[in-house]
Design a protein around this motif. Structure first.
Motif, PDB file in Angstrom:
ATOM      1  N   UNK A  24       3.561 -12.684  -2.102  1.00 24.41           N
ATOM      2  CA  UNK A  24       3.609 -13.937  -1.801  1.00 24.41           C
ATOM      3  C   UNK A  24       2.336 -14.277  -0.991  1.00 24.41           C
ATOM      4  N   UNK A  25       2.310 -13.303   0.120  1.00 23.61           N
ATOM      5  CA  UNK A  25       1.339 -13.507   1.244  1.00 23.61           C
ATOM      6  C   UNK A  25      -0.210 -13.475   0.318  1.00 23.61           C
ATOM      7  N   UNK A  26      -0.367 -12.578  -0.551  1.00 28.40           N
ATOM      8  CA  UNK A  26      -1.458 -12.479  -1.027  1.00 28.40           C
ATOM      9  C   UNK A  26      -1.779 -13.894  -2.172  1.00 28.40           C
ATOM     10  N   UNK A  27      -0.826 -14.375  -2.720  1.00 31.22           N
ATOM     11  CA  UNK A  27      -0.747 -15.523  -3.585  1.00 31.22           C
ATOM     12  C   UNK A  27      -1.401 -16.723  -2.740  1.00 31.22           C
ATOM     13  N   UNK A  28      -0.736 -16.819  -1.452  1.00 33.14           N
ATOM     14  CA  UNK A  28      -1.231 -17.661  -0.551  1.00 33.14           C
ATOM     15  C   UNK A  28      -2.768 -17.530  -0.015  1.00 33.14           C
ATOM     16  N   UNK A  29      -3.181 -16.197   0.330  1.00 32.22           N
ATOM     17  CA  UNK A  29      -4.436 -15.952   0.986  1.00 32.22           C
ATOM     18  C   UNK A  29      -5.507 -16.207  -0.461  1.00 32.22           C
ATOM     19  N   UNK A  30      -5.108 -16.017  -1.586  1.00 35.38           N
ATOM     20  CA  UNK A  30      -6.089 -15.837  -2.831  1.00 35.38           C
ATOM     21  C   UNK A  30      -6.204 -17.516  -3.108  1.00 35.38           C
ATOM     22  N   UNK A  31      -5.077 -18.202  -3.085  1.00 37.59           N
ATOM     23  CA  UNK A  31      -5.104 -19.488  -3.193  1.00 37.59           C
ATOM     24  C   UNK A  31      -6.177 -20.406  -2.337  1.00 37.59           C
ATOM     25  N   UNK A  32      -6.158 -19.779  -0.883  1.00 43.47           N
ATOM     26  CA  UNK A  32      -6.942 -20.223  -0.152  1.00 43.47           C
ATOM     27  C   UNK A  32      -8.559 -20.115  -0.341  1.00 43.47           C
ATOM     28  N   UNK A  33      -8.761 -19.019  -0.883  1.00 42.35           N
ATOM     29  CA  UNK A  33     -10.135 -18.638  -1.335  1.00 42.35           C
ATOM     30  C   UNK A  33     -10.397 -19.576  -2.529  1.00 42.35           C
ATOM     31  N   UNK A  34      -9.448 -19.953  -3.464  1.00 42.79           N
ATOM     32  CA  UNK A  34     -10.055 -20.996  -4.713  1.00 42.79           C
ATOM     33  C   UNK A  34     -10.283 -22.210  -3.818  1.00 42.79           C
ATOM     34  N   UNK A  35      -9.530 -22.669  -3.034  1.00 45.08           N
ATOM     35  CA  UNK A  35     -10.088 -23.919  -2.297  1.00 45.08           C
ATOM     36  C   UNK A  35     -11.291 -23.722  -1.464  1.00 45.08           C
ATOM     37  N   UNK A  36     -11.596 -22.654  -1.093  1.00 46.75           N
ATOM     38  CA  UNK A  36     -12.995 -22.415  -0.242  1.00 46.75           C
ATOM     39  C   UNK A  36     -13.906 -22.358  -1.347  1.00 46.75           C
ATOM     40  N   UNK A  37     -13.834 -21.853  -2.504  1.00 45.09           N
ATOM     41  CA  UNK A  37     -14.714 -22.004  -3.563  1.00 45.09           C
ATOM     42  C   UNK A  37     -14.929 -23.168  -4.083  1.00 45.09           C
ATOM     43  N   UNK A  38     -13.683 -24.110  -4.252  1.00 45.26           N
ATOM     44  CA  UNK A  38     -13.853 -25.438  -4.688  1.00 45.26           C
ATOM     45  C   UNK A  38     -14.386 -26.365  -3.698  1.00 45.26           C
ATOM     46  N   UNK A  39     -14.521 -26.107  -2.259  1.00 42.64           N
ATOM     47  CA  UNK A  39     -15.189 -27.040  -1.400  1.00 42.64           C
ATOM     48  C   UNK A  39     -16.598 -26.698  -0.851  1.00 42.64           C
ATOM     49  N   UNK A  40     -16.883 -25.271  -1.253  1.00 44.72           N
ATOM     50  CA  UNK A  40     -18.402 -24.884  -0.793  1.00 44.72           C
ATOM     51  C   UNK A  40     -19.017 -24.235  -1.819  1.00 44.72           C
ATOM     52  N   UNK A  41     -18.455 -23.802  -3.101  1.00 42.73           N
ATOM     53  CA  UNK A  41     -19.229 -23.037  -4.130  1.00 42.73           C
ATOM     54  C   UNK A  41     -19.418 -21.619  -3.561  1.00 42.73           C
ATOM     55  N   UNK A  42     -18.854 -21.185  -2.703  1.00 39.98           N
ATOM     56  CA  UNK A  42     -19.056 -19.950  -2.192  1.00 39.98           C
ATOM     57  C   UNK A  42     -20.678 -19.690  -1.948  1.00 39.98           C
ATOM     58  N   UNK A  43     -21.372 -20.731  -1.323  1.00 41.53           N
ATOM     59  CA  UNK A  43     -22.713 -20.336  -1.109  1.00 41.53           C
ATOM     60  C   UNK A  43     -23.161 -20.873   0.314  1.00 41.53           C
ATOM     61  N   UNK A  44     -24.189 -20.245   0.739  1.00 43.15           N
ATOM     62  CA  UNK A  44     -24.469 -20.914   2.109  1.00 43.15           C
ATOM     63  C   UNK A  44     -24.713 -22.381   2.243  1.00 43.15           C
ATOM     64  N   UNK A  45     -25.487 -22.756   1.143  1.00 44.54           N
ATOM     65  CA  UNK A  45     -25.639 -24.354   1.291  1.00 44.54           C
ATOM     66  C   UNK A  45     -24.355 -25.023   1.000  1.00 44.54           C
ATOM     67  N   UNK A  46     -23.440 -24.615   0.369  1.00 50.35           N
ATOM     68  CA  UNK A  46     -22.000 -25.274  -0.040  1.00 50.35           C
ATOM     69  C   UNK A  46     -21.209 -25.418   1.377  1.00 50.35           C
ATOM     70  N   UNK A  47     -21.294 -24.319   2.282  1.00 49.47           N
ATOM     71  CA  UNK A  47     -20.658 -24.121   3.432  1.00 49.47           C
ATOM     72  C   UNK A  47     -21.336 -25.269   4.184  1.00 49.47           C
ATOM     73  N   UNK A  48     -22.830 -25.068   4.339  1.00 50.57           N
ATOM     74  CA  UNK A  48     -23.414 -26.256   5.205  1.00 50.57           C
ATOM     75  C   UNK A  48     -22.888 -27.590   4.921  1.00 50.57           C
TER      76      UNK A  48
END
Length: 166
Positions: A24-48
């Motif tokens: 369950x903790x892993x589902x929560x952690x990896x769901x958070x990563x999906x959100x990060x990918x959605x908001x930043x496209x997992x790129x330096x420019x996206x983070x910025x």
């Protein structure tokens, strides 16, 4: 860790409980990563852009605005506190595993340092130190790798390692 405090030696009910917790903790952690990918496209420019906005880019598909000080402090505060608890719990489980001392140290200490570098880096980037976006990417990657290795190790110990075996 040999002896009764080894994950492999826990009663089946406790092993089941801990295995479900880690899943369950892993589902929560990896769901958070999906959100990060959605908001930043997992790129330096996206983070910025996620934290500092992209108002100057008239070609941007999605308009983003610079986060306020309050938003930044809330993000940094909540993530450092919550992820610290996640990694302390995982670290305790790693220390109860039958694996090398070096791996136990790495999997319990590295993700805590990565939490600090990731969210401290986000705040410093927001304050104007642009190159911190690269520190955020590397530390975020290491945090994810450490979580994945720790979860896999703990699950393997709980589900497949026989009691009393090395």
């Amino acid at each position: 860790m040999e002896g009764s405090l080894s994950l492999a030696n826990f009663p089946k009910g406790v092993k089941s409980f801990l295995a479900v917790f880690v899943l369950v903790l892993s589902v929560g952690f990896f769901t958070g990563l999906l959100f990060v990918n959605e908001t930043t496209e997992a790129s330096p420019q996206g983070i910025h852009e996620n934290y500092l906005g992209n108002e100057a880019d008239e070609e941007a598909e999605v308009m983003k605005f610079k986060k306020s000080e309050r938003e930044m402090l809330t993000t940094v505060h909540t993530h450092i506190l919550s992820l610290s608890f996640v990694f302390v719990l995982m670290g305790v489980l790693v220390w109860l595993s039958d694996t090398s001392l070096w791996l136990k140290k790495f999997l319990s200490i590295e993700p805590l340092l990565s939490v600090l570098f990731t969210f401290g880096g986000i705040y410093l980037m927001w304050k104007g130190i642009g190159w911190m976006k690269y520190v955020v990417m590397v530390s975020g990657f290491l945090m994810t790798l450490s979580f994945t290795w720790a979860a896999a190790l703990v699950l393997w110990q709980l589900l497949f390692k026989k009691s009393g075996s090395n």
